[in-house]
Scaffold this motif. Sequence first.
Motif, PDB file in Angstrom:
ATOM      1  N   LYS A 125     -70.013  45.878  36.836  1.00  0.00           N
ATOM      2  CA  LYS A 125     -69.532  45.102  38.188  1.00  0.00           C
ATOM      3  C   LYS A 125     -70.523  44.098  38.772  1.00  0.00           C
ATOM      4  O   LYS A 125     -69.953  43.047  38.846  1.00  0.00           O
ATOM      5  N   ASP A 129     -70.195  39.887  38.864  1.00  0.00           N
ATOM      6  CA  ASP A 129     -70.168  39.131  40.145  1.00  0.00           C
ATOM      7  C   ASP A 129     -71.095  38.077  39.913  1.00  0.00           C
ATOM      8  O   ASP A 129     -70.735  36.984  40.215  1.00  0.00           O
ATOM      9  N   HIS A 133     -69.657  34.677  40.788  1.00  0.00           N
ATOM     10  CA  HIS A 133     -70.005  34.180  42.101  1.00  0.00           C
ATOM     11  C   HIS A 133     -71.417  33.558  42.147  1.00  0.00           C
ATOM     12  O   HIS A 133     -72.158  33.053  43.062  1.00  0.00           O
ATOM     13  N   PRO A 136     -75.172  38.820  42.577  1.00  0.00           N
ATOM     14  CA  PRO A 136     -74.699  39.955  42.674  1.00  0.00           C
ATOM     15  C   PRO A 136     -74.070  40.444  44.150  1.00  0.00           C
ATOM     16  O   PRO A 136     -74.471  39.820  45.036  1.00  0.00           O
ATOM     17  N   ARG A 137     -73.430  41.586  44.349  1.00  0.00           N
ATOM     18  CA  ARG A 137     -73.499  42.198  45.768  1.00  0.00           C
ATOM     19  C   ARG A 137     -74.620  43.122  45.895  1.00  0.00           C
ATOM     20  O   ARG A 137     -74.815  44.018  45.125  1.00  0.00           O
TER      21      ARG A 137
END
Length: 247
Positions: A125, A129, A133, A136-137
């Motif tokens: 995940k 990201d 984007h 990452p988060r």
Amino acid sequence: MRPETLVDDHTIYACVMGSRAFGLATEGSDTDRRGVFLAPTALFWRFEKPPTHVEGPAEEQFSWELERFCELALRANPNILECLHSPLVEYADATGRELLSLREAFLSRRAYGTFTRYAMGQRRKLDADVRTHGAPRWKHAMHLLRLLAGARDLLRTGTLTLDVGDGRGALLAVKRGEVPWPEVEARMARLAEECDEAARRGPLPEEPDRRRVEDFLVRTRRASALQAGPDDEVVQGLVRGGGTGQG
């Protein structure tokens, strides 16, 4: 019986999880509550069985029925094992305290597979990201580092510790996005390697002590059945072996 009633009236263990249990809480952090309830044995003798878990009744609250909780813990589910080892216990009755005394019975080398599979899923995940984007988060990256470090230490020592202790500052720096992603990736890779090494050399048994846990569950169910109220005469007759008198 309403699901919320099972939590309100039959909880045996309750704790706080999430950032507060990990020692990573900051201003505005949620308070995630987790618990275990013991559904009265009589409810299992009906066509409609009690739920295996209940959300609520409070916000950020989630509880499991004891049998389901034990099943997941024996499988080394990371969330369940961490719940058993929370340093922030809010409530435990006699049955809950016995459950806590069984913590080591649930631990085994299975944790290597479950923790690393969970970590790999979270890593995929994060990578998605980054591709989508450009970053990452960061909060998720922080928690993945925490999870990998906790898994490594569990495999090395046989003890699961949630509070990150001296690692708090470095992890919060990751959460704030102050650490370059390549450096975070390198930390994750190093921790994964250390998990592999610890799994080969660590003290955990190959399998959990399923018999010990099952004995606890059976005794608890029997005690619950014997505590059936005056309106449960049929139930009490069955428990004591007297039958119902129905042909």
